[in-house]
Design an enzyme around this catalytic site. Sequence first.
Site, PDB file in Angstrom:
ATOM      1  N   LYS A  39      19.306  26.348  46.816  1.00 48.26           N
ATOM      2  CA  LYS A  39      18.798  25.963  48.143  1.00 48.26           C
ATOM      3  C   LYS A  39      19.942  25.428  49.006  1.00 48.26           C
ATOM      4  O   LYS A  39      21.026  25.133  48.483  1.00 48.26           O
ATOM      5  CB  LYS A  39      17.702  24.915  47.984  1.00 48.26           C
ATOM      6  CG  LYS A  39      18.190  23.606  47.382  1.00 48.26           C
ATOM      7  CD  LYS A  39      17.030  22.670  47.055  1.00 48.26           C
ATOM      8  CE  LYS A  39      17.531  21.412  46.372  1.00 48.26           C
ATOM      9  NZ  LYS A  39      16.443  20.600  45.808  1.00 48.26           N
ATOM     10  N   TYR A 262      40.581   5.384  65.832  1.00 49.65           N
ATOM     11  CA  TYR A 262      39.483   4.853  66.644  1.00 49.65           C
ATOM     12  C   TYR A 262      39.085   3.463  66.181  1.00 49.65           C
ATOM     13  O   TYR A 262      38.996   3.203  64.978  1.00 49.65           O
ATOM     14  CB  TYR A 262      38.251   5.759  66.541  1.00 49.65           C
ATOM     15  CG  TYR A 262      38.366   7.024  67.358  1.00 49.65           C
ATOM     16  CD1 TYR A 262      38.471   6.967  68.746  1.00 49.65           C
ATOM     17  CD2 TYR A 262      38.356   8.264  66.740  1.00 49.65           C
ATOM     18  CE1 TYR A 262      38.563   8.122  69.496  1.00 49.65           C
ATOM     19  CE2 TYR A 262      38.447   9.430  67.481  1.00 49.65           C
ATOM     20  CZ  TYR A 262      38.550   9.363  68.863  1.00 49.65           C
ATOM     21  OH  TYR A 262      38.636  10.495  69.599  1.00 49.65           O
TER      22      TYR A 262
HETATM   23  C1  LIG Z   1      16.809  20.402  44.434  1.00 49.95           C
HETATM   24  C2  LIG Z   1      15.877  20.390  43.294  1.00 49.95           C
HETATM   25  C3  LIG Z   1      16.361  20.507  41.984  1.00 49.95           C
HETATM   26  C4  LIG Z   1      17.843  20.482  41.643  1.00 49.95           C
HETATM   27  O1  LIG Z   1      18.273  19.131  41.576  1.00 49.95           O
HETATM   28  P1  LIG Z   1      19.758  18.743  41.115  1.00 49.95           P
HETATM   29  O2  LIG Z   1      19.743  17.271  41.079  1.00 49.95           O
HETATM   30  O3  LIG Z   1      20.687  19.297  42.133  1.00 49.95           O
HETATM   31  O4  LIG Z   1      19.964  19.348  39.775  1.00 49.95           O
HETATM   32  C5  LIG Z   1      15.437  20.604  40.955  1.00 49.95           C
HETATM   33  N1  LIG Z   1      14.098  20.576  41.215  1.00 49.95           N
HETATM   34  C6  LIG Z   1      13.606  20.445  42.455  1.00 49.95           C
HETATM   35  C7  LIG Z   1      12.135  20.397  42.667  1.00 49.95           C
HETATM   36  C8  LIG Z   1      14.470  20.331  43.528  1.00 49.95           C
HETATM   37  O5  LIG Z   1      13.975  20.187  44.761  1.00 49.95           O
END
Ligand SMILES: *Cc1c(COP(=O)(O)O)cnc(C)c1O
Length: 374
Positions: A39, A262
């Site tokens: 994702k 800054y």
């Molecule tokens: C994003 C996500 C993961 C992966 O999590 P990580 O901590 O990156 O391994 C697993 N399950 C769900 C439901 C998620 O939304």
Amino acid sequence: MSRPAKAIINLDALQHNYQLAKALSHKDGSDGKVIAVVKADAYGHGAVACAQALAYQADAFAVACIEEALELRNVGIEQPILLLEGFFEASELNDICRHKLDIVVQNNEQVSLLEQHPLSAQLTIWLKMDSGMNRVGLMPEEYRDIWMRLNALPRVGDIVLMTHLACADEAEDAGQSYTHHQLAVFEQNTLRLPGKRSIANSAGLVDYAHARADWNRPGLLLYGASPFEYEHPIEKQLQPVMELHSAIISIKDIPAGSRVGYGSQWVTQEPTRQGVIAIGYADGYPRHARNGTPILVNGKRVPIIGRVSMDMLTVDLTDIPEAKPGDPVVLWGGNLSASEVARQADTIPYQLLCNLNRVPVEYKHARSIISETV
Ligand SMILES: *Cc1c(COP(=O)(O)O)cnc(C)c1O
């Protein structure tokens, strides 16, 4: 010369980390499968390139929404693709069926929509229980009834029993006892329900034998970063996938008492050889990185001084007199983990990697280099 900032994505490292996840999911004689979570554009690494690199290894992929899934289907990814947030409205169901996407069902509205809209093809549903994270998911008390309702629908195929852990990445006691609590709630409320089970994210997969199940869902681990906020032995086995590079674009000797950047937030205590690096928060480098956050110049660590600005940041080069304009620098990757930089900026490696922006991306794979721009 073009601006030297760029990200190099090592797809061999991605494959290595996927195999490591696979090995973890086979620990203790289980034969769990591994969903590669890609994702958010594969946590900033490029979802298409990463999915293609894993196309011969991955048991399945997971993304947040249908747009992300179609991007993968469009380049020929054939594995199951799971929509981690399911669907948001009924109009998505046709595409979901047509492209054979798996969906998470996590609330009552989704259940009602599925009852009202006949599906055009058989779907696998991942029924998510809120076992204690208190974000999304069905309450444990209603889980069994909803399972029955979905199971009665004609085009609902397999129902995978799923939950998500809130604290598996937390240090010691608090995290452990809450994770065990969640595991117990999930187990109790799925007793005797048939179907595969899916619990573990990266941290769960590494540290919790009881979280390893039929389907494991690592994300961050695949990109070679540790999900744990404290030092963890798994780091030694991970290969960082992203290296963020840039170069020194100017060097100046400034006297003691000079105010840098800054807000004049850093004042030199001594005469200082100050270097400017072409990377800033518009590229995804965290603006909140503290003074002293390390950067690798010719493989040596130097500290950031002054605030990170939009396109540039400044470092103290006093200790490496040989450094000169044009020398390459590494912001994270290799021996400098994104996790370490994240700690210096009061954030987590997830956010640093996802926030990558503007910089050109080069993919490295078995000695070949493919260029692309995000
Ligand atoms: C994003 C996500 C993961 C992966 O999590 P990580 O901590 O990156 O391994 C697993 N399950 C769900 C439901 C998620 O939304």
